[in-house]
Motif scaffolding. Structure first.
Motif, PDB file in Angstrom:
ATOM      1  N   UNK A 112       4.031 -13.480  -2.698  1.00 54.58           N
ATOM      2  CA  UNK A 112       3.693 -13.000  -4.038  1.00 54.58           C
ATOM      3  C   UNK A 112       2.487 -12.055  -3.972  1.00 54.58           C
ATOM      4  N   UNK A 113       1.474 -12.474  -3.198  1.00 54.87           N
ATOM      5  CA  UNK A 113       0.257 -11.676  -3.066  1.00 54.87           C
ATOM      6  C   UNK A 113       0.594 -10.308  -2.459  1.00 54.87           C
ATOM      7  N   UNK A 114       1.399 -10.337  -1.416  1.00 51.11           N
ATOM      8  CA  UNK A 114       1.772  -9.080  -0.765  1.00 51.11           C
ATOM      9  C   UNK A 114       2.564  -8.177  -1.705  1.00 51.11           C
ATOM     10  N   UNK A 115       3.393  -8.807  -2.503  1.00 54.26           N
ATOM     11  CA  UNK A 115       4.204  -8.028  -3.432  1.00 54.26           C
ATOM     12  C   UNK A 115       3.337  -7.368  -4.499  1.00 54.26           C
ATOM     13  N   UNK A 170       4.912  -5.042  -1.274  1.00 56.84           N
ATOM     14  CA  UNK A 170       5.770  -5.399  -0.150  1.00 56.84           C
ATOM     15  C   UNK A 170       6.828  -6.426  -0.563  1.00 56.84           C
ATOM     16  N   UNK A 171       8.033  -6.164  -0.123  1.00 60.88           N
ATOM     17  CA  UNK A 171       9.110  -7.102  -0.436  1.00 60.88           C
ATOM     18  C   UNK A 171       9.444  -7.905   0.815  1.00 60.88           C
ATOM     19  N   UNK A 172       9.428  -9.220   0.724  1.00 60.20           N
ATOM     20  CA  UNK A 172       9.666 -10.042   1.911  1.00 60.20           C
ATOM     21  C   UNK A 172      10.986  -9.704   2.594  1.00 60.20           C
ATOM     22  N   UNK A 173      10.897  -9.599   3.922  1.00 62.91           N
ATOM     23  CA  UNK A 173      12.058  -9.104   4.654  1.00 62.91           C
ATOM     24  C   UNK A 173      13.257 -10.024   4.596  1.00 62.91           C
ATOM     25  N   UNK A 174      12.983 -11.316   4.626  1.00 64.10           N
ATOM     26  CA  UNK A 174      14.132 -12.237   4.636  1.00 64.10           C
ATOM     27  C   UNK A 174      14.839 -12.301   3.281  1.00 64.10           C
ATOM     28  N   UNK A 213      20.007  -7.194  -1.961  1.00 64.57           N
ATOM     29  CA  UNK A 213      21.123  -6.269  -1.819  1.00 64.57           C
ATOM     30  C   UNK A 213      22.381  -6.816  -2.490  1.00 64.57           C
ATOM     31  N   UNK A 214      22.649  -8.082  -2.183  1.00 65.84           N
ATOM     32  CA  UNK A 214      23.894  -8.669  -2.695  1.00 65.84           C
ATOM     33  C   UNK A 214      23.737  -9.162  -4.132  1.00 65.84           C
TER      34      UNK A 214
END
Length: 481
Positions: free
Chosen positions: A296-299, A304-308, A314-315
């Motif tokens: 959340x902090x990174x976003x 930044x959107x978490x890679x996993x 996408x789906x």
DNA sequence: TGGGTGGAAGCACTTAGGCG
DNA sequence: CGCCTAAGTGCTTCCACCCA
């Protein structure tokens, strides 16, 4: 409620000793003239000139007033003043304070005060009062109150306390009385009150607070025509980040707690044999919160959107929306908020286990003689409520096991499901043991567990095992309450 | 079935001003 | 002084629906 009472003759005087009772004093003053009687302040008793007639009179008076009493449960609806029993108010009150009174013949169990308290000069008492009163036909109840008298039983006591605590207005009096009436009818049909056994619950009480989605809300005053007409609440983030907090707390309340704990009416109790697994699950949950906060902090700070999560976004499985965040940023700036602060999330996850047992030795060790009794009584009520709740919770778990066992009978069960089922049976049995709660069907269930084990070791359920299981299922269903 | 979405009601607790 | 009330914050517990 017991104090010394006697009428006896010493040195040609009648000595009358009773607990303090305003009405009784009034009666004595009325019957014996000032010169006939005096009050001995030191010995706290009345001294009356001896004549045979006086003696009989005094005896009769005491007999009628203090004896042949029965315990009653009385509920009052008070409008303006506290009710009085034999001239003594049940509740003392000023405008700003109130406290219960005790007397030889009553104990105020609980009361709620509602509405106006009046003024300092003219305090008022509106509310509901529940009291245990020793009554006979001479007992005098006065005060501006409706009241209703019930025989005193534990279960009525408990129900009444619960209802009164929930009451919101004086009008609830009617509903409470109706409910108590119905209970009394049932009890009368029974003739006997069923005494519940004492329980000693040993386990760990769960104390928890978790961060909620409200942390990601911001409220601003909503103004229309220069008048504040409420607040508008905006979500700083929406979609995945907003909902995840709810999902995580749901996981705790609906899964972890239900899996390991037993509901005791006021909180969850973790039986000793489950503490290890419970803590393991909690550690995992904490990790999830930590990860969530980091993402959340990174976003918010770096976009930044978490890679996993990319694939899921996408789906269309989850929703993370940087454009929305920009919009919010702009809006906040309009309201003078330059920086979006990311609240501390993980450190708000507070889950504690408190060793918990209801142990009367504690009461005796720490309390004064005169308080022990009433505390014991309160404890008894708590214990019984808790016992009832724990029992019900385990019953429900048992019922679900029973339903699943029926599937076994129909051979629809996979090995995994069966292992889970066995674990659950084991859980209920051990929990009942840990908490020292007797529930029906446990013995039969133990045998079922053995049968399942037997069947599993043979990989395929043998006809023999099936026959035993069927018999056991019959046993369980017939003893179902 | 479990996780995600979006919403809502209800509760406890706090704070600040009003009141007699 | 201590209660009352309104307003605000945060936590708990629902619900209905959706999808893999």
């Amino acid at each position: 409620m017991s104090e010394e009472i006697f009428v006896r003759v010493e040195d040609n005087k009648i000595l009358v000793k009773t607990p303090y009772d305003k009405l009784f004093v009034k009666k004595i003053k009325k019957i014996f003239t000032d010169s006939e009687r005096s009050y001995d302040e030191d010995r706290k008793l009345w001294i009356i000139n001896y004549t045979q007639e006086n003696y009989e009179l005094a005896q009769k008076l005491v007999q009628e007033h203090f004896f042949n009493t029965e315990e009653k449960l009385v509920i009052f609806r008070c409008t303006g003043v506290s009710p009085k029993v034999n001239g003594i108010p049940l509740v003392e009150y000023a405008r700003d304070s109130d406290w219960r009174r005790r007397a030889w013949n009553f104990d105020v169990i609980t009361y709620v005060r509602m509405g106006s308290h009046g003024t300092r000069r003219h305090p008022q008492f509106h509310g509901l009062v529940l009291a245990k009163i020793l009554m006979n036909e001479r007992t005098e109840i006065k005060g501006e109150a409706d009241y209703k008298v019930y025989p005193y039983t534990k279960s009525l006591h408990m129900t009444a306390v619960e209802l009164i605590e929930k009451a919101e207005s004086l009008d609830d009096y009617e509903k409470i009385v109706e409910k108590l009436d119905r209970m009394v009818q049932k009890l009368e049909g029974f003739g006997v009150e069923v005494a519940k056994e004492a329980v000693m619950v040993k386990g760990f009480l769960v104390i928890s607070t978790l961060p909620s989605r409200a942390l990601l809300d911001r409220a601003f005053p909503k103004i229309y025509k220069d008048t504040r007409i409420g607040s508008e609440v905006i979500q700083i983030v929406r979609g995945y980040f907003y909902n995840k907090l709810g999902v995580l707390s749901k996981k705790f309340y609906n899964h972890i707690l239900q899996k390991h704990g037993v509901w005791a009416g006021f909180g969850y109790i973790i039986p000793a044999h489950r503490v290890y697994q419970f803590i393991r699950d909690i550690e995992e949950l904490r990790e999830e919160y930590v990860k969530f906060e980091r993402e959340l902090r990174e976003f918010i700070e770096e976009g930044k959107i978490p890679e996993d999560k990319l694939e899921k976004i996408e789906s269309g499985r989850i929703n993370i929306d940087p454009e929305y965040l920009d919009l919010v940023r702009e809006y906040l700036r309009e309201h003078g908020v330059e920086e979006i602060e990311v609240p501390n999330i993980a450190e708000r996850v507070k889950i504690r286990l408190i060793p918990f047992s209801v142990d009367l030795r504690f009461v005796e060790e720490y309390l004064e003689e005169r308080t022990i009794k009433s505390v014991q009584k309160e404890l008894e009520i708590v214990k019984q409520e808790m016992f009832e709740n724990l029992r019900q919770d385990l019953e429900e778990k048992l019922n679900s096991i029973y339903e699943r066992l029926k599937n076994y009978e129909k051979k629809k069960m996979t090995k995994n499901v069966m292992r889970k089922l066995k674990e659950d049976i084991d859980y209920v049995i051990r929990t009942a043991e840990d908490l020292e709660i007797n529930i029906g069907r446990v013995e039969a269930l133990k045998k079922v567990a053995e049968t399942l084990e037997f069947a599993e070791s043979d990989r395929v359920a043998t006809p023999e095992a099936e026959g035993r299981l069927k018999a056991l299922l019959g046993e369980i269903s017939s003893s179902k309450s």
